[in-house]
Design a protein around this motif. Structure first.
Motif, PDB file in Angstrom:
ATOM      1  N   ASP A  79       0.821  -1.208   0.000  1.00 45.39           N
ATOM      2  CA  ASP A  79       0.000   0.000   0.000  1.00 45.39           C
ATOM      3  C   ASP A  79       0.854   1.257   0.000  1.00 45.39           C
ATOM      4  OD1 ASP A  79      -2.385  -1.392   0.021  1.00 45.39           O
ATOM      5  OD2 ASP A  79      -2.601  -1.338   2.201  1.00 45.39           O
ATOM      6  N   ARG A  80       2.022   1.182   0.611  1.00 47.49           N
ATOM      7  CA  ARG A  80       2.822   2.374   0.833  1.00 47.49           C
ATOM      8  C   ARG A  80       3.825   2.645  -0.284  1.00 47.49           C
ATOM      9  NH1 ARG A  80       3.293   3.167   7.236  1.00 47.49           N
ATOM     10  NH2 ARG A  80       1.427   2.053   7.860  1.00 47.49           N
ATOM     11  N   ILE A  81       4.453   1.598  -0.818  1.00 45.58           N
ATOM     12  CA  ILE A  81       5.507   1.855  -1.803  1.00 45.58           C
ATOM     13  C   ILE A  81       5.112   1.414  -3.207  1.00 45.58           C
ATOM     14  CG2 ILE A  81       7.242   1.569   0.002  1.00 45.58           C
ATOM     15  CD1 ILE A  81       8.080  -1.039  -1.337  1.00 45.58           C
ATOM     16  N   GLY A  82       3.968   0.760  -3.364  1.00 45.90           N
ATOM     17  CA  GLY A  82       3.514   0.368  -4.693  1.00 45.90           C
ATOM     18  C   GLY A  82       3.230  -1.115  -4.788  1.00 45.90           C
ATOM     19  N   ARG A  83       2.007  -1.447  -5.181  1.00 47.99           N
ATOM     20  CA  ARG A  83       1.604  -2.855  -5.207  1.00 47.99           C
ATOM     21  C   ARG A  83       2.292  -3.620  -6.325  1.00 47.99           C
ATOM     22  NH1 ARG A  83      -3.003   0.199  -4.132  1.00 47.99           N
ATOM     23  NH2 ARG A  83      -3.561   0.063  -1.926  1.00 47.99           N
ATOM     24  N   PRO A 129      -5.036  -9.793  -4.401  1.00 47.12           N
ATOM     25  CA  PRO A 129      -6.402  -9.280  -4.295  1.00 47.12           C
ATOM     26  C   PRO A 129      -6.469  -7.754  -4.309  1.00 47.12           C
ATOM     27  CG  PRO A 129      -6.079 -11.094  -2.759  1.00 47.12           C
ATOM     28  CD  PRO A 129      -4.731 -10.758  -3.313  1.00 47.12           C
ATOM     29  N   ALA A 130      -5.477  -7.092  -3.710  1.00 49.73           N
ATOM     30  CA  ALA A 130      -5.477  -5.625  -3.720  1.00 49.73           C
ATOM     31  C   ALA A 130      -5.293  -5.086  -5.126  1.00 49.73           C
ATOM     32  CB  ALA A 130      -4.373  -5.100  -2.795  1.00 49.73           C
ATOM     33  N   LEU A 131      -4.455  -5.726  -5.921  1.00 51.16           N
ATOM     34  CA  LEU A 131      -4.294  -5.316  -7.321  1.00 51.16           C
ATOM     35  C   LEU A 131      -5.607  -5.457  -8.083  1.00 51.16           C
ATOM     36  CD1 LEU A 131      -0.834  -6.935  -8.129  1.00 51.16           C
ATOM     37  CD2 LEU A 131      -1.354  -4.490  -8.260  1.00 51.16           C
ATOM     38  N   MET A 194       1.288  -4.341 -16.334  1.00 50.45           N
ATOM     39  CA  MET A 194       0.562  -4.061 -15.094  1.00 50.45           C
ATOM     40  C   MET A 194       0.778  -2.609 -14.659  1.00 50.45           C
ATOM     41  SD  MET A 194       0.893  -6.050 -11.436  1.00 50.45           S
ATOM     42  CE  MET A 194       0.661  -7.654 -12.185  1.00 50.45           C
ATOM     43  N   ARG A 195      -0.284  -1.963 -14.206  1.00 53.74           N
ATOM     44  CA  ARG A 195      -0.183  -0.571 -13.740  1.00 53.74           C
ATOM     45  C   ARG A 195       0.184  -0.536 -12.261  1.00 53.74           C
ATOM     46  NH1 ARG A 195      -5.253   2.801 -14.919  1.00 53.74           N
ATOM     47  NH2 ARG A 195      -6.150   1.314 -13.459  1.00 53.74           N
ATOM     48  N   GLU A 196       0.858   0.530 -11.881  1.00 48.95           N
ATOM     49  CA  GLU A 196       1.223   0.720 -10.478  1.00 48.95           C
ATOM     50  C   GLU A 196       0.069   1.365  -9.722  1.00 48.95           C
ATOM     51  OE1 GLU A 196       2.487  -0.218  -7.841  1.00 48.95           O
ATOM     52  OE2 GLU A 196       4.602   0.259  -8.225  1.00 48.95           O
ATOM     53  N   SER A 197      -0.067   1.039  -8.434  1.00 49.18           N
ATOM     54  CA  SER A 197      -1.044   1.706  -7.565  1.00 49.18           C
ATOM     55  C   SER A 197      -0.540   1.652  -6.141  1.00 49.18           C
ATOM     56  CB  SER A 197      -2.418   1.009  -7.660  1.00 49.18           C
ATOM     57  OG  SER A 197      -2.354  -0.304  -7.149  1.00 49.18           O
ATOM     58  N   ARG A 198      -0.859   2.706  -5.396  1.00 51.23           N
ATOM     59  CA  ARG A 198      -0.494   2.766  -3.978  1.00 51.23           C
ATOM     60  C   ARG A 198      -1.318   3.858  -3.332  1.00 51.23           C
ATOM     61  NH1 ARG A 198       3.874   5.069  -6.640  1.00 51.23           N
ATOM     62  NH2 ARG A 198       4.271   7.263  -6.181  1.00 51.23           N
ATOM     63  N   ILE A 390     -11.193  -6.839   0.830  1.00 47.74           N
ATOM     64  CA  ILE A 390     -10.707  -5.518   0.432  1.00 47.74           C
ATOM     65  C   ILE A 390     -11.840  -4.500   0.309  1.00 47.74           C
ATOM     66  CG2 ILE A 390      -8.733  -6.509  -0.762  1.00 47.74           C
ATOM     67  CD1 ILE A 390     -10.189  -5.853  -3.401  1.00 47.74           C
ATOM     68  N   ALA A 391     -13.093  -4.981   0.336  1.00 49.32           N
ATOM     69  CA  ALA A 391     -14.235  -4.069   0.161  1.00 49.32           C
ATOM     70  C   ALA A 391     -14.573  -3.304   1.432  1.00 49.32           C
ATOM     71  CB  ALA A 391     -15.467  -4.857  -0.301  1.00 49.32           C
ATOM     72  N   VAL A 392     -14.072  -3.751   2.577  1.00 48.54           N
ATOM     73  CA  VAL A 392     -14.443  -3.121   3.847  1.00 48.54           C
ATOM     74  C   VAL A 392     -13.609  -1.887   4.146  1.00 48.54           C
ATOM     75  CG1 VAL A 392     -15.306  -5.259   4.862  1.00 48.54           C
ATOM     76  CG2 VAL A 392     -12.888  -4.680   5.102  1.00 48.54           C
ATOM     77  N   THR A 393     -12.652  -1.558   3.271  1.00 48.54           N
ATOM     78  CA  THR A 393     -11.814  -0.388   3.528  1.00 48.54           C
ATOM     79  C   THR A 393     -11.604   0.377   2.228  1.00 48.54           C
ATOM     80  OG1 THR A 393      -9.726   0.341   4.541  1.00 48.54           O
ATOM     81  CG2 THR A 393      -9.633  -1.606   3.121  1.00 48.54           C
ATOM     82  N   THR A 394     -10.924   1.487   2.313  1.00 46.77           N
ATOM     83  CA  THR A 394     -10.668   2.299   1.130  1.00 46.77           C
ATOM     84  C   THR A 394      -9.641   1.608   0.230  1.00 46.77           C
ATOM     85  OG1 THR A 394      -8.915   3.497   2.264  1.00 46.77           O
ATOM     86  CG2 THR A 394     -11.141   4.411   2.405  1.00 46.77           C
ATOM     87  N   PRO A 395      -9.640   1.918  -1.068  1.00 44.05           N
ATOM     88  CA  PRO A 395      -8.675   1.281  -1.969  1.00 44.05           C
ATOM     89  C   PRO A 395      -7.223   1.458  -1.533  1.00 44.05           C
ATOM     90  CG  PRO A 395     -10.375   2.385  -3.242  1.00 44.05           C
ATOM     91  CD  PRO A 395     -10.610   2.775  -1.807  1.00 44.05           C
ATOM     92  N   GLY A 396      -6.918   2.567  -0.886  1.00 43.49           N
ATOM     93  CA  GLY A 396      -5.544   2.810  -0.467  1.00 43.49           C
ATOM     94  C   GLY A 396      -5.049   1.867   0.606  1.00 43.49           C
ATOM     95  N   LYS A 397      -5.964   1.197   1.307  1.00 41.87           N
ATOM     96  CA  LYS A 397      -5.582   0.269   2.372  1.00 41.87           C
ATOM     97  C   LYS A 397      -5.953  -1.164   2.019  1.00 41.87           C
ATOM     98  CE  LYS A 397      -6.047   3.838   5.920  1.00 41.87           C
ATOM     99  NZ  LYS A 397      -6.748   4.276   7.152  1.00 41.87           N
ATOM    100  N   ALA A 398      -6.194  -1.427   0.737  1.00 43.90           N
ATOM    101  CA  ALA A 398      -6.630  -2.752   0.312  1.00 43.90           C
ATOM    102  C   ALA A 398      -5.572  -3.821   0.574  1.00 43.90           C
ATOM    103  CB  ALA A 398      -6.992  -2.728  -1.177  1.00 43.90           C
ATOM    104  N   GLY A 399      -4.300  -3.482   0.382  1.00 44.69           N
ATOM    105  CA  GLY A 399      -3.236  -4.450   0.612  1.00 44.69           C
ATOM    106  C   GLY A 399      -3.181  -4.892   2.061  1.00 44.69           C
ATOM    107  N   MET A 400      -3.307  -3.934   2.980  1.00 47.33           N
ATOM    108  CA  MET A 400      -3.306  -4.265   4.402  1.00 47.33           C
ATOM    109  C   MET A 400      -4.489  -5.168   4.748  1.00 47.33           C
ATOM    110  SD  MET A 400      -3.995  -1.776   7.656  1.00 47.33           S
ATOM    111  CE  MET A 400      -5.636  -1.520   7.001  1.00 47.33           C
ATOM    112  N   ALA A 401      -5.685  -4.802   4.269  1.00 43.23           N
ATOM    113  CA  ALA A 401      -6.875  -5.596   4.581  1.00 43.23           C
ATOM    114  C   ALA A 401      -6.770  -6.997   4.002  1.00 43.23           C
ATOM    115  CB  ALA A 401      -8.117  -4.891   4.037  1.00 43.23           C
TER     116      ALA A 401
END
Length: 536
Positions: A79-83, A129-131, A194-198, A390-401
């Protein structure tokens, strides 16, 4: 989130999403395959390396130990440095470790490489799953997670079949080497498609939290896995439990002091659906994974089918799982999540209970009702589980969830294998002690019971004089099946409890609005450091 210009193009988005799903599917299939594929090759590994029972246990356990230890840390880091960046790093570790497994020269090298495989796999499993969550919305997200769930189930179910085919046709080494070309393909997709997201607002990396939590999980899973063989009161097991507890306290203190900069978002603990799904994931893994291992052992070692033939006989589970996963993908965005997940666990419970149809005189076909019900249950569960996590939180915290949910599942598997393994072992010994053969072989009774418990009942049959062969065959089957019935009834009770928890806790109202967006809405990822990379 900010983005590069190419991300605004809907065609670019759809293309990038498809490539992302492909890469995640490849990675997921390899990861889950390596949970089960090794089982059917253990006899060949033992013959090549002259391995003892402890070494064989470590070959199985090392992968799960590495997998469980860093799931949460990997998701939070992504989530922090890029999925995409973290996914690629995990794939590199997994690829090198798979190559090392295939080239291993002895037990120590193979065990170390299996642990490294688990570490790389944990990264892929947490980030995958976060990706998908960042690339898909609404009905399209359900379909994507339907593919994800089907891949998970197919890898688990096809593990014995693929492992048996490779072992018999080539060598046990190819169950690991076959990962390498597929991993290289996934790396190429990740690099160029693949696109980057974080999360652009994420604080700096919480290294102290990651280290303390990963170490705590390592010691916890280690203690659970080694408790039966080393003794639950042994210094190593008690020390590991104590170290885990102490490190969890350290983790809690670190998270409290860091506040918003912490790797774990305490707000998730106030989300009833998140808590309910975590409990269900744990209970489901505790029930179904030990059951699958025991059923594979029953077909392979008690019914004495060769490796490939054993895999073929699990096709009823494989095919129903695939069909159910496709259906679940369509239902994930439409049906009420609590009843859907609850139904999946109820079907698993019914399937586990159906093992009572097996007795000493039945063949493998007596397992078909159990396989069909378990397959449908697993297929219905995997897609909504990954999507809800991953649906219970914002997209930015999907990796953590996602990392938390995968951690709960892997920890549940470790607890289930340890607990039900201990119960199964004890029940085999007790049931064998009640047979006539046990009285006839005298001092060798305990040794014979131990062999039956680990799936080596044929060795007991081969070791007795010829006039006792029939009695030994009956005794080994009776002991194994008696224990199998009792253990799987206990597992069925856990799955039924998971169904109740799901219906009572999981609800759509707890999900983040981003999970409910209309299908096809583009997601705008943050640019990675350096030159922007976009899908062509």
């Amino acid at each position: 989130m900010t983005t590069n210009a190419a991300s605004h193009d809907p065609t670019t988005h759809r293309t990038g999403a498809g490539w992302t799903l492909t890469a995640v599917a490849i990675a997921t299939f390899m990861l889950m395959l390596d949970l089960t594929v090794v089982n059917v090759a253990l006899a060949d590994i033992r013959a090549d390396f002259d391995s003892d029972f402890t070494a064989l246990q470590w070959i199985l356990d090392a992968y799960a130990l590495g997998l469980a230890a860093v799931l949460l840390a990997a998701g939070s880091l992504a989530d922090r440095i890029g999925r995409r960046r973290v996914f690629q790093a995990g794939m590199v570790v997994f690829t090198i470790a798979s190559l090392a497994c295939g080239l291993a020269t002895g037990d120590p090298m193979l065990i170390a490489a299996r642990f490294a495989q688990g570490l790389g796999g944990a990264v892929l499993f947490a980030v995958g799953p976060a990706l998908l969550g960042h690339e898909f919305r609404g009905r399209a997200r359900g379909q994507a997670f339907g593919v994800f769930g089907a891949v998970v189930g197919l890898a688990i179910a096809f593990g014995p079949l693929i492992g048996g085919a490779l072992t018999e046709a080539l060598s046990w080494r190819w169950i690991f080497l076959v990962n390498v070309p597929f991993a290289v393909l996934a790396l190429a997709i990740g690099r160029w498609r693949m696109r980057e997201s974080r999360d652009p607002s994420a604080p700096s990396v919480d290294w102290a939290g990651m280290a303390s939590f990963s170490a705590a999980l390592f010691f916890l899973v280690f203690a659970l896995m080694r408790g039966e063989s080393a003794g639950w009161t042994s210094v190593s097991v008690v020390g590991s439990f104590s170290a885990s507890a102490a490190l969890l306290v350290v983790f809690a203190v670190v998270q409290r002091r860091l506040g918003p900069a912490a790797m774990f978002d305490p707000a998730l603990l106030r989300n009833r659906t998140f808590n309910g799904l975590s409990i269900v994931a744990t209970l489901s893994a505790m029930s179904v994974m030990p059951a699958l291992f025991l059923l594979i052992s029953y077909v392979r070692n008690v019914l004495s089918y060769p490796a490939f033939a054993s895999g073929v006989r699990f096709l009823p589970l494989t095919l129903t799982l695939f069909a159910a996963a496709v259906v679940a993908g369509m239902l994930t965005a439409r049906a009420a999540p609590g009843p859907l997940v609850g139904l999946s666990q109820l079907l698993i419970a019914l399937g586990l209970g159906a093992v009572l149809l097996v007795d000493e005189s039945t063949g493998w076909t007596a397992l078909i009702p159990a396989m069909v019900a378990i397959g449908f249950g697993m297929g219905l569960f995997n897609p909504p589980r990954a999507a809800i996590a991953i649906a219970v939180t914002t997209p930015g915290k999907a990796g953590m969830a996602s990392g938390i949910n995968e951690t709960m599942q892997q920890t549940g598997m470790a607890i289930g294998v340890a607990a039900f393994g201990a119960v199964f072992h004890a029940r085999v010994v007790a049931a064998f002690g009640e047979t006539q053969l046990a009285a006839q072989i005298g001092d060798r009774q305990q040794e014979a019971a131990e062999a039956i418990a680990v799936g080596a009942g044929q060795q007991v049959v081969d070791a007795v004089p010829g006039f006792l062969t029939a009695a030994a065959t009956d005794a080994t089957r009776t002991a194994f099946i008696t224990a199998l019935h009792e253990v799987l009834l206990g597992a069925a009770a856990l799955a039924a409890l998971a169904a109740v928890v799901a219906v009572c806790t999981i609800r759509r109202g707890d999900m983040d609005e981003s999970a409910l967006a209309a299908p096809g809405v583009p997601v705008e990822p943050a640019p990675e450091p350096g030159p922007a990379v976009s899908a062509p």
